[in-house]
Design an enzyme around this catalytic site. Structure first.
Site, PDB file in Angstrom:
ATOM      1  N   HIS A 212       0.895  -1.002   0.177  1.00 45.26           N
ATOM      2  CA  HIS A 212       0.130  -0.114   0.000  1.00 45.26           C
ATOM      3  C   HIS A 212       0.923   1.250   0.031  1.00 45.26           C
ATOM      4  CE1 HIS A 212      -3.611   2.334   1.547  1.00 45.26           C
ATOM      5  NE2 HIS A 212      -2.560   3.182   1.990  1.00 45.26           N
ATOM      6  N   GLU A 213       1.799   1.411   0.933  1.00 43.37           N
ATOM      7  CA  GLU A 213       2.666   2.502   0.889  1.00 43.37           C
ATOM      8  C   GLU A 213       3.442   2.610  -0.220  1.00 43.37           C
ATOM      9  OE1 GLU A 213       2.195   4.367   3.140  1.00 43.37           O
ATOM     10  OE2 GLU A 213       1.114   3.604   4.712  1.00 43.37           O
ATOM     11  N   HIS A 216       1.623   4.563  -2.583  1.00 39.30           N
ATOM     12  CA  HIS A 216       1.668   6.208  -2.599  1.00 39.30           C
ATOM     13  C   HIS A 216       3.083   6.555  -3.306  1.00 39.30           C
ATOM     14  CE1 HIS A 216      -2.050   6.369  -0.470  1.00 39.30           C
ATOM     15  NE2 HIS A 216      -1.598   5.856   0.462  1.00 39.30           N
TER      16      HIS A 216
END
Length: 298
Positions: A212-213, A216
């Protein structure tokens, strides 16, 4: 709080039950020292995410940069050089096997082997550092600048993944690609070592916090960005959702149009067991952001 003062913090996974954080499921169990991992009941609000104006600037600049490229220069595949920096307190910290498993999980998730689209993004491990530092280990947010300035390697194209231990509130956070120019030393991703594959965090121990990170870091927004309103997360094939997903529901539909919420998308807040996919649109967005920001063309 301005982006200048907290420009490194793109994403914070938090847990319900902390002061100022709306309760979502059961309250968090406080964790201090080696008393044991916090009880993860859901990922909460991210107060340091970019606001709408910053997002609009990012996307406008991306389109401008891509439009200025000669035909054929947009990336169709991407290999990301990866350095993993393991911080320990001399005893606790990510074992070598967990780091190896995390890299394998990244390549499986971004390769579409767990579901969804093959993004064309791969990660090539360049090295692993291990640093014994109790202060950095237990307080990576407060000591971010010193930690990253000491350990960071490579340029805009190199992903530096820092693995430490947060308190009861945070699972991980990342920088966005358009922040690199003003804050190159702070670029990278930080995750809790207990979120790596096989980790002890209940519902969040399959390695998808890093997935997920890093989304980003490659330029993706949350699927619930802007709720049901336009432009959402600015990716056409991710259905809008009014609120982030907690737990792992069979289905969820919080917006009146365009289908069920993307509860299985890595850029939502579902439990790890629920996450399994990126979309083709997200894949194209990450490759475009890579071309525009991570490997700028003269």
């Amino acid at each position: 709080m301005s982006l200048g003062s907290l420009a490194s913090l793109a994403c914070l996974f938090t847990i319900a039950g902390a002061p100022g954080v709306p309760a979502r499921a059961a309250a968090a169990r406080p964790c201090g020292g080696h008393a044991g991992p916090p009880r993860m009941d859901g990922r909460g609000p991210e107060p340091y995410a970019p606001d709408r104006r910053d997002t609009e600037r990012m996307l406008s600049e991306m389109r401008r940069r891509l439009g200025a490229l000669r035909p054929g220069l947009r990336a169709h595949t991407v290999t990301v050089p990866l350095w993993v920096h393991v911080i320990t307190d001399g005893q606790a910290g990510a074992p070598e096997a967990a780091v190896t498993a995390q890299v394998e999980t990244l390549n499986a998730a971004y390769g579409g082997r767990l579901g969804g689209a093959d993004t064309g993004v791969r990660f090539a491990l360049r090295g692993v550092t291990r640093t014994d530092n109790q202060v950095w280990f237990h307080q990576p947010l407060a000591n971010e600048a010193a930690m990253k300035q000491r350990l960071r390697k490579g340029g805009a194209e190199t992903l530096n993944l820092y693995v430490a231990q947060f308190g009861e509130l945070v699972l991980g956070y990342a920088t966005y690609p358009h922040w690199y120019q003003n804050n190159p030393k702070l670029d990278g991703v930080v995750v809790d070592w207990r979120s790596l594959p096989g980790g002890s965090l209940r519902d969040f121990g399959k390695g998808y916090t890093a997935v997920h990170e890093i989304g980003h870091w490659l330029g993706l927004l949350h699927t619930f960005e802007n709720g049901c309103g336009s432009p959402g997360d600015s990716v056409d094939d991710t259905p809008p959702e009014a609120t982030s997903t907690q737990g792992c529901p069979d289905r969820k539909d919080t917006c009146p149009d365009l289908g069920d919420d993307p509860v299985h998308n890595y850029m939502d807040y579902s439990h790890d067991r629920c996450m399994s996919e990126f979309t083709a649109g997200q894949a194209a967005r990450m490759r475009d952001m890579w071309t525009a920001y991570r490997v700028p063309t003269p």
